[in-house]
Design an enzyme around this catalytic site. Sequence first.
Site, short mmCIF file in Angstrom:
data_model
loop_
_atom_site.label_atom_id
_atom_site.label_comp_id
_atom_site.label_asym_id
_atom_site.label_seq_id
_atom_site.Cartn_x
_atom_site.Cartn_y
_atom_site.Cartn_z
N GLU A 44 20.54 24.13 -36.74
CA GLU A 44 21.01 23.75 -35.40
C GLU A 44 20.89 22.24 -35.27
O GLU A 44 19.81 21.68 -35.45
CB GLU A 44 20.20 24.43 -34.29
N GLU A 69 16.54 17.52 -34.27
CA GLU A 69 16.59 16.83 -32.98
C GLU A 69 16.24 15.37 -33.17
O GLU A 69 15.30 15.03 -33.89
CB GLU A 69 15.59 17.49 -32.01
N ASP A 96 18.53 11.98 -36.91
CA ASP A 96 19.84 11.80 -36.30
C ASP A 96 20.85 12.74 -36.98
O ASP A 96 20.98 12.73 -38.21
CB ASP A 96 20.28 10.34 -36.47
N ASP A 118 26.02 16.61 -26.21
CA ASP A 118 26.47 15.59 -25.26
C ASP A 118 27.99 15.51 -25.33
O ASP A 118 28.55 15.28 -26.40
CB ASP A 118 25.84 14.25 -25.62
N LYS A 122 33.96 9.74 -22.14
CA LYS A 122 34.83 8.57 -22.18
C LYS A 122 35.53 8.46 -23.53
O LYS A 122 34.91 8.66 -24.58
CB LYS A 122 34.03 7.30 -21.89
N GLU A 193 18.10 26.80 -23.33
CA GLU A 193 17.60 26.44 -22.00
C GLU A 193 18.74 26.04 -21.07
O GLU A 193 18.81 26.49 -19.92
CB GLU A 193 16.59 25.28 -22.10
N GLU A 195 21.87 26.78 -21.32
CA GLU A 195 22.74 27.92 -21.10
C GLU A 195 22.25 28.77 -19.93
O GLU A 195 23.04 29.16 -19.05
CB GLU A 195 22.80 28.76 -22.38
#
Length: 213
Positions: A44, A69, A96, A118, A122, A193, A195
């Site tokens: 994930e 993460e 990353d 995220d 833009k 979380e 969701e």
Amino acid sequence: MRVKHKKWADPYLESHPETVSINPTEYKGKWQNRFEKDQPLHLEVGMGKGQFIIGMAQKYPQFNFIGLEIESTVAAIAAKKAEPLALPNLTFVRADGAGLDTYFAEGEIQQLYLNFSDPWPKTRHEKRRLTYKSFLTNYQRVLVDQGCIEMKTDNMGLFEYSLQSLNNYGMLFDGVWLDLHHSDEQEDNVETEYEQKFAAKGQPIYKLRAHFK
């Protein structure tokens, strides 16, 4: 996931190398060494506080799971949450997601999950979206042949963009759900979380599953 930095987070990560890798390049091609059994690897990218990846490891002991993460505090929260469970098929990475091909060998991962990433709405930030073509190239490198990506989001704009991006890349869709929680797919769904938060407000959850040719 951005949260206020906690002073205890970095010391915790550094003192728990058996649970969280902060130097993932040293495990490239050797991730099975971090698990009790040699089993297919599921990854994930952007695990948040870990509810999904922990739930998956509990539900599917026949697979090994890695939660990645970038935020130290969030990664530490996830690791602390999993600690009392002592799951032999779960490990964490603080890194990353843009560097997957430096952490994993070609074909090392069987399946990849992108949950509530995220949206970077833009246009000038398009290259930061985790379903942008450069990310897809990295995913294809580390996934097995015809490796699968699953994505969930509450953001319709990101979902539509991702459908187009994956299609333009030549990926084949195995399923598209415009309201996950009111579909048959919900029966085996492990929630995140975010969701739970959005679904409680009546927001539809979008999901796709696709694989590389």
